[in-house]
Design an enzyme around this catalytic site. Structure first.
Site, PDB file in Angstrom:
ATOM      1  N   GLU A  76     -10.856  -0.909  -1.882  1.00  0.00           N
ATOM      2  CA  GLU A  76     -11.528  -1.987  -1.164  1.00  0.00           C
ATOM      3  C   GLU A  76     -10.939  -2.163   0.233  1.00  0.00           C
ATOM      4  OE1 GLU A  76     -12.171  -2.101  -5.406  1.00  0.00           O
ATOM      5  OE2 GLU A  76     -10.280  -2.139  -4.309  1.00  0.00           O
ATOM      6  N   HIS A 103       1.908 -11.204  11.689  1.00  0.00           N
ATOM      7  CA  HIS A 103       2.313 -10.045  12.493  1.00  0.00           C
ATOM      8  C   HIS A 103       1.161  -9.119  12.844  1.00  0.00           C
ATOM      9  CE1 HIS A 103       6.838 -10.121  11.242  1.00  0.00           C
ATOM     10  NE2 HIS A 103       6.415 -11.280  11.725  1.00  0.00           N
TER      11      HIS A 103
END
Length: 181
Positions: A76, A103
């Protein structure tokens, strides 16, 4: 926030519970997954459609994120990452959920529905949604490098390509031992 979700048969029951949870927390949920259980359905088209919708919304100025899931979350994530403008991260704990946003400014996460309890997965999703991108220069720079590669294949120069033939850093006869400390 608008949350686009997708799964295949492996996460269909999870998807229904997740949609209720997200709606109860004030999110607009758009489901791109199957409408009924089919053990032979395939995740790529579901996940790609969800990822496309996230990018479309973000380009239109709509605050949106995506959540894709299946048995492991691996395929996925790979499917979602085929969509130009998507940064999908495989999430397996709270830290990876938070770091994906903080991040990497991930706009889609992938979770293995067969790898976690519903409560664990919901905690990962809630943390992902609640965490903002830090905006730190080093993270923005790296994301920019990914976008440049996606746009035109450009990469920073390879430090090993300075006109000389590549040489091994090991003396002749030595070999690399990955188990050595």
């Amino acid at each position: 926030m608008r949350i686009h979700i997708a799964t295949d048969h492996a996460g269909l029951e999870f998807s229904t519970q997740l949609q209720h949870h997200l709606a109860e927390h004030g999110h607009e949920v758009v489901d791109h997954g199957p409408v009924e259980y089919d053990a032979l359905d395939d995740y790529p088209s579901f996940c790609i459609r969800a990822a496309q919708a996230v990018v479309r919304d973000q380009q239109a100025g709509v605050e949106a994120l995506g959540v894709v899931f299946g048995g492991s979350g691996n395929g996925e994530q790979m499917a979602a990452n085929k969509v130009h403008g998507v940064r999908a991260a495989l999430v397996w704990n709270l830290a990876t959920a938070e770091l994906a946003r903080e991040h990497n400014d991930a706009n889609v996460i992938s979770i293995g529905a067969r790898q976690h309890t519903f409560d664990e997965a919901v905690a990962f999703i809630d943390r992902f949604i609640a965490t903002p991108f830090s905006g730190e220069e080093r993270h923005a720079r790296r994301i920019g490098q990914l976008a440049a590669y996606e746009a035109d294949g450009s990469l920073l120069p390879d430090p090993r390509e300075d006109g000389r033939e590549a040489t091994s850093p090991l003396p002749a006869g030595d070999s690399f031992d990955p188990e050595a400390g």
